[in-house]
Design a protein around this motif. Structure first.
Motif, short mmCIF file in Angstrom:
data_model
loop_
_atom_site.label_atom_id
_atom_site.label_comp_id
_atom_site.label_asym_id
_atom_site.label_seq_id
_atom_site.Cartn_x
_atom_site.Cartn_y
_atom_site.Cartn_z
N THR A 77 0.83 -1.21 0.00
CA THR A 77 0.00 0.00 0.00
C THR A 77 0.86 1.26 0.00
O THR A 77 0.56 2.24 -0.69
CB THR A 77 -0.93 0.01 1.23
N GLU A 78 1.95 1.25 0.78
CA GLU A 78 2.80 2.43 0.94
C GLU A 78 4.04 2.38 0.04
O GLU A 78 4.97 3.18 0.23
CB GLU A 78 3.25 2.54 2.41
N TYR A 79 4.05 1.49 -0.92
CA TYR A 79 5.26 1.21 -1.71
C TYR A 79 5.86 2.48 -2.31
O TYR A 79 7.05 2.76 -2.12
CB TYR A 79 4.93 0.21 -2.81
N ASP A 80 5.08 3.24 -3.04
CA ASP A 80 5.62 4.42 -3.73
C ASP A 80 6.17 5.45 -2.73
O ASP A 80 7.25 6.02 -2.94
CB ASP A 80 4.54 5.08 -4.59
N ALA A 81 5.43 5.69 -1.65
CA ALA A 81 5.88 6.67 -0.66
C ALA A 81 7.16 6.21 0.05
O ALA A 81 8.07 7.00 0.28
CB ALA A 81 4.78 6.92 0.36
N LEU A 82 7.24 4.91 0.37
CA LEU A 82 8.42 4.38 1.05
C LEU A 82 9.65 4.44 0.15
O LEU A 82 10.74 4.82 0.59
CB LEU A 82 8.16 2.96 1.52
N ARG A 83 9.48 4.06 -1.13
CA ARG A 83 10.60 4.11 -2.06
C ARG A 83 11.10 5.55 -2.24
O ARG A 83 12.30 5.81 -2.26
CB ARG A 83 10.20 3.52 -3.41
N ALA A 84 10.18 6.49 -2.36
CA ALA A 84 10.56 7.88 -2.53
C ALA A 84 11.31 8.40 -1.30
O ALA A 84 12.32 9.12 -1.43
CB ALA A 84 9.33 8.74 -2.80
N LYS A 85 10.83 8.03 -0.12
CA LYS A 85 11.48 8.49 1.11
C LYS A 85 12.87 7.88 1.24
O LYS A 85 13.83 8.58 1.61
CB LYS A 85 10.63 8.10 2.31
N LEU A 86 13.01 6.59 0.92
CA LEU A 86 14.32 5.94 0.99
C LEU A 86 15.31 6.63 0.05
O LEU A 86 16.47 6.85 0.41
CB LEU A 86 14.19 4.46 0.64
N GLU A 87 14.88 6.95 -1.15
CA GLU A 87 15.77 7.60 -2.11
C GLU A 87 16.15 9.00 -1.66
O GLU A 87 17.28 9.44 -1.86
CB GLU A 87 15.11 7.64 -3.49
N SER A 88 15.22 9.72 -1.03
CA SER A 88 15.51 11.07 -0.57
C SER A 88 16.54 11.08 0.56
O SER A 88 17.23 12.09 0.76
CB SER A 88 14.22 11.77 -0.12
N LEU A 89 16.63 9.97 1.29
CA LEU A 89 17.57 9.89 2.42
C LEU A 89 18.87 9.18 2.07
O LEU A 89 19.78 9.12 2.90
CB LEU A 89 16.89 9.15 3.59
N ARG A 90 18.96 8.65 0.87
CA ARG A 90 20.15 7.87 0.49
C ARG A 90 21.41 8.73 0.55
O ARG A 90 21.46 9.84 0.03
CB ARG A 90 19.98 7.30 -0.90
N GLY A 91 22.44 8.17 1.19
CA GLY A 91 23.71 8.86 1.29
C GLY A 91 23.75 10.01 2.28
O GLY A 91 24.72 10.76 2.32
N LYS A 92 22.71 10.14 3.10
CA LYS A 92 22.66 11.23 4.08
C LYS A 92 22.63 10.66 5.50
O LYS A 92 22.21 9.52 5.71
CB LYS A 92 21.44 12.12 3.84
N ALA A 93 23.05 11.46 6.44
CA ALA A 93 23.11 11.04 7.84
C ALA A 93 22.53 12.13 8.73
O ALA A 93 22.46 13.30 8.35
CB ALA A 93 24.55 10.74 8.26
N GLU A 94 22.12 11.71 9.91
CA GLU A 94 21.60 12.66 10.90
C GLU A 94 22.70 12.99 11.91
O GLU A 94 23.47 12.12 12.32
CB GLU A 94 20.40 12.06 11.63
N TYR A 95 22.75 14.26 12.29
CA TYR A 95 23.68 14.72 13.32
C TYR A 95 22.88 15.47 14.39
O TYR A 95 22.07 16.35 14.06
CB TYR A 95 24.75 15.65 12.74
N ALA A 96 23.09 15.10 15.63
CA ALA A 96 22.45 15.80 16.75
C ALA A 96 23.38 16.93 17.20
O ALA A 96 24.55 16.70 17.51
CB ALA A 96 22.19 14.83 17.90
N VAL A 97 22.85 18.14 17.20
CA VAL A 97 23.64 19.33 17.51
C VAL A 97 23.04 20.05 18.70
O VAL A 97 21.84 20.36 18.71
CB VAL A 97 23.69 20.28 16.29
N GLN A 98 23.86 20.33 19.69
CA GLN A 98 23.43 21.11 20.85
C GLN A 98 24.44 22.22 21.10
O GLN A 98 25.64 21.98 21.09
CB GLN A 98 23.31 20.23 22.09
#
Length: 226
Positions: A77-98
């Motif tokens: 059901t969520e295939y298209d949305a999940l694939r798009a989200k995965l591609e948008s995050l590919r090669g990126k990382a999260e950093y916590a900044v304080q």
């Protein structure tokens, strides 16, 4: 841990009872969360993109079919949305900044560098007690205003610099620090690795200001951007 797949999408799962994990022992809970994180991190490093769900996300067998079948239906059901989200995050990382500050040190630095406050404090030495009291009140009010203005300026400058470094930024709640410091900024930043030196440079600039310090945790899977 095993996978439940649908047309190239894989959900990493494990068998568990159909109720949340609970424990009164903080170390036990921490171990569960760490185990969850290790699986997410391993998948992220191996595949380059992952959508981590929160710990204690449980899919139960409700109605017809197994829990695995229900999960596959959701993936379909969520295939298209999940694939798009995965591609948008590919090669990126999260950093916590304080970014934190010591109010006493910031106050001291502002008082020492403000010509107006320096002048008013010098006048205190030659004034009678009644006038001196009123002068001290005036100095305190002026110092509070200058501290507030300084914090606002520092916040705006740092936030603008960090936004320029990142693909996306989430503003998290500020909270009390265990070391007695105040928190000026608490951000989750999503960015590609090549922008990391820019992030370090911005935080280095923050730490150079008297009374300020910065914390940086990462790279992490994109928990805050899923």
């Amino acid at each position: 841990v095993y996978t439940v797949g649908y047309q190239g999408l894989c959900a990493l799962v494990h068998e568990c009872p159909p109720q949340p994990y609970r424990s009164e022992d903080a170390e036990t809970v921490a171990a569960w969360v760490q185990a969850h994180h290790r699986v997410v991190e391993a998948a992220w490093k191996r595949r380059g993109s992952v959508l981590p769900l929160a710990f204690n996300t449980i899919i139960r067998n409700e109605g017809e079919g197994s829990a695995q079948e229900g999960l596959r239906r959701w993936l379909a059901t969520e295939y298209d949305a999940l694939r798009a989200k995965l591609e948008s995050l590919r090669g990126k990382a999260e950093y916590a900044v304080q970014v934190l500050y010591d109010l006493a040190l910031v106050s001291q630095a502002i008082a020492q560098n403000s010509p107006e406050i320096t002048r008013l404090q010098a006048e205190l030495r030659s004034q009678p007690r009644g006038l001196a009291y009123m002068q001290r009140q005036r100095v305190e009010r002026l110092l509070r205003r200058e501290i507030e203005a300084s914090l606002v300026n520092q916040h705006q400058s740092l936030y603008s610099g960090l936004v320029r470094c990142a693909d996306s930024v989430r503003v998290e709640k500020t909270r009390a620090d265990s070391e007695g410091l105040q928190m000026l900024l608490n951000l989750s930043c999503l960015m590609s690795p090549e922008r990391y030196p820019d992030l370090e440079s911005e935080l280095g600039r923050a730490s150079q200001a008297e009374g300020y310090s910065a914390r940086l945790v990462g790279p992490l899977p994109p928990y805050s951007f899923c």
